[in-house]
Design an enzyme around this catalytic site. Sequence first.
Site, PDB file in Angstrom:
ATOM      1  N   HIS A 461      -1.192 -17.272   4.252  1.00  0.00           N
ATOM      2  CA  HIS A 461      -0.784 -16.933   2.892  1.00  0.00           C
ATOM      3  C   HIS A 461      -1.041 -18.075   1.920  1.00  0.00           C
ATOM      4  O   HIS A 461      -1.232 -17.858   0.725  1.00  0.00           O
ATOM      5  CB  HIS A 461       0.676 -16.480   2.889  1.00  0.00           C
ATOM      6  CG  HIS A 461       0.866 -15.190   3.617  1.00  0.00           C
ATOM      7  ND1 HIS A 461       1.168 -15.141   4.950  1.00  0.00           N
ATOM      8  CD2 HIS A 461       0.711 -13.906   3.225  1.00  0.00           C
ATOM      9  CE1 HIS A 461       1.225 -13.873   5.336  1.00  0.00           C
ATOM     10  NE2 HIS A 461       0.952 -13.115   4.317  1.00  0.00           N
ATOM     11  N   GLU A 714      -3.313  -1.833  11.105  1.00  0.00           N
ATOM     12  CA  GLU A 714      -3.369  -3.266  11.381  1.00  0.00           C
ATOM     13  C   GLU A 714      -3.486  -3.587  12.861  1.00  0.00           C
ATOM     14  O   GLU A 714      -3.699  -4.749  13.213  1.00  0.00           O
ATOM     15  CB  GLU A 714      -2.110  -3.952  10.828  1.00  0.00           C
ATOM     16  CG  GLU A 714      -1.969  -3.820   9.326  1.00  0.00           C
ATOM     17  CD  GLU A 714      -0.627  -4.328   8.845  1.00  0.00           C
ATOM     18  OE1 GLU A 714      -0.580  -5.453   8.312  1.00  0.00           O
ATOM     19  OE2 GLU A 714       0.373  -3.594   9.005  1.00  0.00           O
ATOM     20  N   ASP A 738      -4.735  -8.823   9.876  1.00  0.00           N
ATOM     21  CA  ASP A 738      -3.992  -8.575  11.110  1.00  0.00           C
ATOM     22  C   ASP A 738      -4.827  -7.788  12.112  1.00  0.00           C
ATOM     23  O   ASP A 738      -4.725  -8.014  13.323  1.00  0.00           O
ATOM     24  CB  ASP A 738      -2.687  -7.833  10.816  1.00  0.00           C
ATOM     25  CG  ASP A 738      -1.518  -8.780  10.587  1.00  0.00           C
ATOM     26  OD1 ASP A 738      -1.448  -9.811  11.287  1.00  0.00           O
ATOM     27  OD2 ASP A 738      -0.686  -8.509   9.704  1.00  0.00           O
TER      28      ASP A 738
END
Length: 853
Positions: A461, A714, A738
């Site tokens: 992130h 994902e 992911d």
Amino acid sequence: MLAPTPSLTPRVLIRTAAAPSTKEAAIREAAQLLVAAGCIDPAYEASMLRREEVANTYLGHGVVIPHGMVDDRALVRESGLAVLQVPAGVAWHDGQDAHLVVAIAAQSDTHITVLRRLTRLIQDEARLARLRTTTDASEIAAALAEDAAAPGAAGPAADFAQSFAWTVDYPTGLHARPASAWVEAARASPARIQVRHGAEVADAKNLIALLQLGLRAGDEAVISAEGEDAPAALARLKATVTGLSAGEKAAAARAAEAAAKVAGPVAGWNPSDPCRVIPGIGASPGLAIAPIHVLGPTEVAVPDEPEPLTRGGDRLHAALESTAAQLKALADDTGRRLGQADAGIFRAQADLIADTDLITLACQLMVEGHGVAFAWNRAVERMADQLSALGNPVLAARAADLRDVGRRVLAQIDPALQSGHALPDRPCLLVASDLAPSDTAGLDPARVLGLATAQGGPTSHTAILARTLGIPSVVAAGAGLLGLASGRTAILDGTTGRLYVDPSERDLAAAAAWRDDLKAKQEEEARERGLPARTRDGHALAIGANVNTPDQVPFALSQGAEGVGLMRTEFLFLERGDSPGEDDQYATYRAMLEALNGRPLIVRALDIGGDKQVPHLALPKEENPFLGVRGARLLLRRPDLMEPQLRALYRAAKDCVPADAPRAKDAPPAKDAPLSIMFPMITSVPEVLALRAVCDRIRAEIGAPEVPLGIMIEVPAAAIQADALSPHCDFFSIGTNDLTQYALAIDRQNTDLAPEADSLHPAVLRLVRMTCEGAARHGRFVGVCGGIAGDPFGAGLLAGLGVHELSMTPRDLPAVKARLRAASLADLKALAEEACAQPDAAAVRALDREARP
């Protein structure tokens, strides 16, 4: 007086009763002795003074070791020592006085022998006190010549009865991580265990003593034991010692392989002239040129505030316990994210602060009348100086570890002594070990032109936020990055993942030209960013932005976004110390809808777990959170988190969604709905049905309109079962970050494996194709909101695979839309088929024939 000395290697010149007025005068006086003896070029004197500007050469107990810079070793003509005895002392560093100035000029590893002798000498304070005032130069020379252990040094010279010999086969020698494993194995037994190298002996249960042996590859060591359980203890330790060899060799081979890769050119800008290249992983594209600023621990003045010994001892004990717990948490977290090898760093640090010699020294200083913080800091500095003085770069790094963990303890003793950071006034390239997402989000792109971190991954992130800010970034560049000196000019290429340090003027000009050409192309793309992403043969793709807060919407729209394809609601939880209530969430969702003014908004329900932990939620600790209770699994188990969020969303829908807006299962697909909700980490149809049931109940209670309900694809299970899931969903959104992690079994936070976690891997592309095919059977639209959507080449492949909508960080929008407009859907389909047939991600990337700029 200057006295002759017995024959020694290296040459030794000793001047007793010297009286230099300053540190600089002492260094110059010692240097002139070496010049007169023919040991050094006169220019080496300046090198010795430069060394003092970047390092403290105070070894401890009044002994200092001035020496020149490594790069100036060619100025040494013959190894030699110049010793100034200064009975009255001369101020050296931070209140420390020097009484023996031992200037070293060494052509090889001669200085290591000298430093080991000095390290032993300073443990004999009575003898050291005599040497400060003696008029007999030969007494000083004899002390410097002794290889036998000083009186009081730990361990006997002879081996114990039970022993085995071992030749060090760790390529980088005995450094902290394997030494920590030795200590752990030795402490498991009550037997006395020692390690001998030549005449030097160390307690196998003492980490610092082991490191002070300075064992290097090829050295001979004898490990012996006596007492209760000695044979079994020795067998266990031998298994540990030899069992580490394969891992140490593999780590060295990986390092060598990584270093070899640096030499080759990359697809992008390359320097013409030699310079230092630090490879990492490109995390945010762009080229930046500026001085480096290394964000490291800042020096803190530690006051000496004496207090009653009992209270000081209690404070030190509490601080050590708190730091040990902190390090255990760091080790657990690092082991989960990066692997047990890297977690060993923090376990080794825990061993450092548990070292009895260190704690004893701190207590001795407290007994002498010093305050606890001052005593601890002084003890750490003394021990770290001893390790640094051994002349081994690996041990110098351990000294840095000791100082780092020492600062942790210091902050526990007194929070006011916690280190802080400040950026320079001029623009810079920021270099750091790692940055938290909140730290990255606060960076000013006008001051931080580029970002390079030793740790991290391209899908973290932090990297995502750097792309949002438009800051070129390199991650996972390794610990060597932190050894750079602030102020050095560098070129950072966030596209290829390289940092070029001290480039030539010609390369600086070439990089600036490349950067300007890239900027010109970006400006051209920006002028057309408002045009739709329609291919040459008329196929249109929906283009959204990944946006987290209402205030980010205007910028996203200005960059060409047609809506928001991903709103990450976990940021509402991560950026505060408690969970937001229903009203708080409602206000945010309503503000998002109003800012978009009817444009599409896809909100992802709370996605917590894996690399996104929220401390105030007090979630149970899991050995592997990425394979644990995260995403939809957590929501179904925690209605206290899910239901307030859904109530807030449906209230916002009731108040802001027009009655004639597209609804769930409308034809054509409801990708234009003002509000859609999607759930993360879905693996099965029952999960979808359970979530829909909760949504239907809450919607009926509030009287809100239907909104499309979708799921994130994902995990491979969802992609493979897309045809079975699609009848129960209104849309799919593929999270390629992911999906890549789970398809390739690579933790996206693992810096060793991060280069291999490439979303353009053919296996990932095939899963995307399967998802699109499964969705098409029931007329569902498919979006992609992972990092690959913001890669112009990757976006083209996704369009060719059948994706209808792409969502990305706002700054990626113009380039992606331009690339799609320049292609035909037929060509993109053919390219996608070719990509799926490739053997690996590198072969897929080689299909990109459009280079920038």
